[in-house]
Scaffold this motif. Sequence first.
Motif, PDB file in Angstrom:
ATOM      1  N   LEU A  13       3.653 -10.312  -3.014  1.00  0.00           N
ATOM      2  CA  LEU A  13       4.045 -11.329  -2.041  1.00  0.00           C
ATOM      3  C   LEU A  13       2.873 -11.748  -1.158  1.00  0.00           C
ATOM      4  N   SER A  14       2.956 -12.980  -0.663  1.00  0.00           N
ATOM      5  CA  SER A  14       1.954 -13.461   0.290  1.00  0.00           C
ATOM      6  C   SER A  14       2.212 -12.804   1.639  1.00  0.00           C
ATOM      7  N   GLU A  15       1.250 -12.925   2.554  1.00  0.00           N
ATOM      8  CA  GLU A  15       1.423 -12.337   3.884  1.00  0.00           C
ATOM      9  C   GLU A  15       2.620 -12.950   4.594  1.00  0.00           C
ATOM     10  N   PRO A  36       0.424  -6.551   6.926  1.00  0.00           N
ATOM     11  CA  PRO A  36       1.801  -6.979   6.624  1.00  0.00           C
ATOM     12  C   PRO A  36       2.436  -6.169   5.492  1.00  0.00           C
ATOM     13  N   LEU A  37       1.644  -5.764   4.517  1.00  0.00           N
ATOM     14  CA  LEU A  37       2.177  -4.955   3.420  1.00  0.00           C
ATOM     15  C   LEU A  37       2.544  -3.564   3.917  1.00  0.00           C
ATOM     16  N   VAL A  38       1.695  -2.976   4.726  1.00  0.00           N
ATOM     17  CA  VAL A  38       1.977  -1.644   5.271  1.00  0.00           C
ATOM     18  C   VAL A  38       3.260  -1.691   6.097  1.00  0.00           C
ATOM     19  N   ARG A  39       3.404  -2.730   6.919  1.00  0.00           N
ATOM     20  CA  ARG A  39       4.600  -2.857   7.758  1.00  0.00           C
ATOM     21  C   ARG A  39       5.852  -3.057   6.892  1.00  0.00           C
ATOM     22  N   LEU A  47       5.718 -11.459   3.190  1.00  0.00           N
ATOM     23  CA  LEU A  47       5.845 -10.074   3.652  1.00  0.00           C
ATOM     24  C   LEU A  47       6.415 -10.022   5.066  1.00  0.00           C
ATOM     25  N   VAL A  48       5.980 -10.929   5.931  1.00  0.00           N
ATOM     26  CA  VAL A  48       6.507 -10.979   7.296  1.00  0.00           C
ATOM     27  C   VAL A  48       8.002 -11.276   7.256  1.00  0.00           C
ATOM     28  N   GLN A  49       8.406 -12.220   6.408  1.00  0.00           N
ATOM     29  CA  GLN A  49       9.823 -12.569   6.288  1.00  0.00           C
ATOM     30  C   GLN A  49      10.648 -11.408   5.741  1.00  0.00           C
ATOM     31  N   VAL A  50      10.131 -10.760   4.716  1.00  0.00           N
ATOM     32  CA  VAL A  50      10.838  -9.629   4.106  1.00  0.00           C
ATOM     33  C   VAL A  50      10.946  -8.479   5.101  1.00  0.00           C
ATOM     34  N   THR A  51       9.897  -8.243   5.854  1.00  0.00           N
ATOM     35  CA  THR A  51       9.922  -7.179   6.862  1.00  0.00           C
ATOM     36  C   THR A  51      11.016  -7.450   7.885  1.00  0.00           C
TER      37      THR A  51
END
Length: 92
Positions: A65-67, A12-15, A70-74
């Motif tokens: 950020l939590s995973e 998730p961080l990489v994305r 991170l999904v939300q931010v992405t």
Amino acid sequence: MDVTYEEELPAPLVRAESALDSLLARYAQRIERQRDAAAPDPERLAQLVAEREELLTDKDLLRGLSEEQLVQVTAIYETRNDSLDSPQPDAR
């Protein structure tokens, strides 16, 4: 043993970082086009630069950020990226 730094990062961080990098590149293109325009709009240029600066600040915060976050931010970055594909009233 050769392990690249990105291989150690959670997916998730990489994305999120990839989506942010793409968004930052698009802002850089918009800023450049605004600067190169025959009649640049100083207010629009200032807005684009300020938005890009905010995104650069985000880059520093992603690793905390939590995973789920991170999904939300992405998703937000990808939506903003898609919205930059639509025609904008940039001076050309």
